[in-house]
Design an enzyme around this catalytic site. Structure first.
Site, PDB file in Angstrom:
ATOM      1  N   HIS A 187       0.297  -1.256   0.060  1.00  0.00           N
ATOM      2  CA  HIS A 187      -0.549   0.104  -0.224  1.00  0.00           C
ATOM      3  C   HIS A 187       0.873   1.377   0.560  1.00  0.00           C
ATOM      4  CE1 HIS A 187      -4.579  -0.276  -0.069  1.00  0.00           C
ATOM      5  NE2 HIS A 187      -4.027  -2.139   0.567  1.00  0.00           N
ATOM      6  N   ASP A 248      -6.878   3.886   8.983  1.00  0.00           N
ATOM      7  CA  ASP A 248      -7.670   4.101   8.784  1.00  0.00           C
ATOM      8  C   ASP A 248      -8.473   2.936   8.557  1.00  0.00           C
ATOM      9  OD1 ASP A 248      -8.429   6.234  10.288  1.00  0.00           O
ATOM     10  OD2 ASP A 248      -8.191   7.614   7.968  1.00  0.00           O
ATOM     11  N   GLU A 359     -11.461  13.061  13.846  1.00  0.00           N
ATOM     12  CA  GLU A 359     -11.748  13.280  12.378  1.00  0.00           C
ATOM     13  C   GLU A 359     -12.261  14.272  11.944  1.00  0.00           C
ATOM     14  OE1 GLU A 359     -10.601  10.274  10.075  1.00  0.00           O
ATOM     15  OE2 GLU A 359      -9.772   9.341  11.090  1.00  0.00           O
TER      16      GLU A 359
END
Length: 637
Positions: A187, A248, A359
């Site tokens: 990623h 997340d 957030e």
């Protein structure tokens, strides 16, 4: 070439010991009386060297003019100790004084021919295996902008496999350009998980069958560096426990997030994931396996955390746990004024009793926004919510969560109600939902499945993650959200503050030097549009406009998941900590084998060390790395 030592004795046999002639070594060798010490060269080729012997009570020494030396001990003492120091010179290639070579390394160095290098990799004695035919599977990362196949993939079954590979490449030295990238789920965004014509280590192959959990006053979990966070969550929940800090997206490996930071909405309270690690097992760039913590090998411990993979490969981690809730109350509200939005965010992260997750995100010119929320959230006032119009506006969403157990629902509602009453959001935009804890934490994976079904997951992701000082956030938001960006239809824009006091100071992570700073994450996907073209070029130019503004306005912004191409840019990123970072690289990965995709250091192929190379590149006008030896220029795939 190597030296073999063995002893001949009428009563006992001493196993032979073989040492490669590629670095200086010190050796104590004891042998009994009436025995013969043989010092035998396994190659007849002559290499100049100097040999010094210190003998105790040595009565007789015999030397034959052959490829071996024989020493006879003939007195009444039981043992004779010989201390030998071999100082080798005129050895072809570069000698690495920091190496810790294994006795199982090849006796002869292969040539730089790829087929010879490949054969040398095949010859390694591993518990796992090496593959060559499937390298296309690890030639891309999540950013999907590079196509850079490695020479080989290592599928390790043990830490020994990784250590053996590293030692082998160290042993090859300047005879090869092999580098190593540890890859979890791939990623990375800019090719950081790639090793062009090098070796990619598939860390998920290292997963242990068990995730070991320890309960007590300070509970923790021991996991492989190749384990993914969602599996850790599922296993720890069986014991009523959970890690404290998250990202997340949970389908990432432990080693991957700890090499960066691991930031999410819990970071204001617990710090990033790198703050919540008790102990690590590391394979350094020299192939050494080291256990480290804050009190044991602490320099390596702090270097690796947030170290961008430059100092070692995380093969195991001990992670702090806390009691896990069963449920969460998930709340969203909207603001039209950025000052009110940021002021409320900063207020919430400053309170002792507050939400467990804070957030936010930016919404630019979105149609029918609140109706879209209804699929997952319920409005506090349905009539008022239906009248709200988001068209053509720049809005700011505050997203907060409160953890609770079913028996605490009533008190939780009172606490959240009190906290919300102290905020200045638009009243008609209050939406909420109650979901299981694991469903909330794994929320991005739900979106991933939907995008995969539409073929929209494996597209270029030109993401930009910035850490912005509190003193600069208003100026940044005014220019970027009102002038540079015209919409965010390509993907979300996250924005939320964290407390510097909750972040450990000694890790390699670089943050702004203020008590409060913001994470601003632009997370677009470059999907094909109606004309058949994708938005990649447009989005990259937009990112550059943002960075140009930050530089011109001197906002003191730092990149998170940083990407630079010149030594000057990296030195600017690290600031005063650059020299320490470079010195640690020399200590733990002196040949610059690890994580070439970061483009910080270039593998040493001549007489210069990576530090000397870095300094030479940093002088005069900034020079870009030679992609032929690190990464080719990006190609859109």
């Amino acid at each position: 070439m190597a030296i073999q030592l063995y002893s001949e004795h009428k009563y006992m046999t001493v196993p032979p010991k073989t040492f490669p002639l590629n670095s200086p070594f010190y050796l104590f060798f004891f042998f009994p009386q009436s025995s013969t010490l043989n010092l035998k060269f396994t190659s007849t080729s002559l290499i100049p060297f100097r040999l010094l012997f210190f003998a105790i009570s040595l009565n007789k020494v015999e030397m034959g003019l052959t490829s071996s030396l024989r020493f006879h001990r003939q007195n009444n003492k039981t043992f004779l100790g010989i201390f030998m120091i071999l100082v080798l010179s005129c050895i072809p290639g570069r000698t690495n004084l920091c190496s810790n070579h294994s006795v199982s390394t090849p006796k002869e160095l292969p040539s730089s021919n790829p087929s010879d290098i490949r054969s040398s990799l095949v010859s390694l004695d591993l518990e796992g295996y090496i593959s060559f035919d499937d390298v296309h599977n690890v030639a891309k990362d999540f950013g999907n902008r590079y196509q850079l196949p490695p020479l080989a993939i290592l599928h390790p079954r043990s830490v020994f496999d990784i250590s053996s590979m590293m030692k082998h490449i160290v042993h090859l030295g300047s005879t090869s350009n092999l580098t190593v990238a540890a890859r979890g789920h791939g990623h990375s965004l800019q090719g950081q998980a790639l090793a062009h014509q090098g070796v990619v280590i598939k860390m998920e192959s290292l997963r242990s069958p068990d995730i070991r959990i320890y309960k007590g006053k300070q509970p923790y979990v021991d996991v492989s560096g190749g384990e993914i966070w969602i599996n850790i969550l599922r296993e720890t929940l069986k014991y009523g426990l959970s890690p404290k800090s998250w990202t997340d997206y949970l389908h990432l490996t432990v080693g991957g997030t700890l090499s960066n930071a691991g930031i999410s909405g819990q970071a204001f309270k617990h710090g990033p994931q790198i703050n919540n690690v008790y102990q690590l097992e590391i394979v350094t760039g020299k192939g050494e396996v080291v256990t480290c913590s804050e009190k044991r090998n602490s320099e390596l411990f702090f270097s690796v955390l947030g170290g961008l993979g430059q100092f070692g490969i995380i093969t195991r981690a001990r992670i702090s746990l806390e009691p896990a809730p069963h449920m969460v109350k998930w709340i969203r509200v909207l603001y039209s004024d950025f000052s009110a939005f940021s002021r409320d965010q900063e207020y919430l992260i400053s309170k002792e009793k507050t939400f467990d997750y804070v957030e936010g995100f930016v919404i630019i010119n979105r149609t029918d926004l609140l109706n879209n929320w209804r699929s997952s959230f319920s409005p506090n006032d349905s009539t008022q919510a239906s009248r709200f119009k988001s068209d053509g506006k720049t809005l700011y969403c505050l997203e907060v969560v409160k953890y609770f157990n079913p028996e605490e629902a009533s008190s939780m509602d009172q606490e959240t109600g009190k906290l919300l009453s102290e905020l200045n959001y638009i009243p008609s935009t209050l939406f909420s939902s109650e979901v299981p804890y694991i469903e909330f934490l794994d929320r991005v994976h739900i979106a991933e499945r939907k995008l995969r079904a539409k073929g929209l997951w494996e597209v270029p992701h030109p993401w930009l993650n910035l850490l912005i000082p509190k003193s600069s956030i208003y100026q940044f938001a005014t220019e970027v959200f009102n002038n540079i960006l015209t919409s965010n239809n390509n993907g979300p824009i996250l924005i939320y503050p964290v407390n510097q006091s909750k972040w450990k100071k000694h890790t390699s992570l670089i943050t702004p030097n203020e008590d409060i700073f913001y994470l601003v994450a632009f997370l677009p996907s470059a999907v094909p549009n109606s004309s058949g073209k994708n938005d990649l070029e447009y989005l990259l130019k937009q990112n550059q406009r943002v960075m140009n503004f930050c530089a011109a306005a001197n906002l003191n912004v730092k990149q998170y998941l940083p990407h630079y191409e010149t030594q000057k840019e990296w030195k600017s990123h690290f600031g005063k900590r650059w020299e320490t970072f470079a010195q640690r690289k020399q200590a733990y990965d002196p040949l610059a084998i690890l994580a070439p995709g970061q483009r910080i250091f270039q593998k040493t192929t001549g007489k210069l060390s990576p530090i000397q190379l870095a300094k030479s590149k940093a002088t005069g006008s900034p020079q870009r790395y030679h992609y032929a030896s690190i990464l080719p220029k990006p190609r859109t795939v």
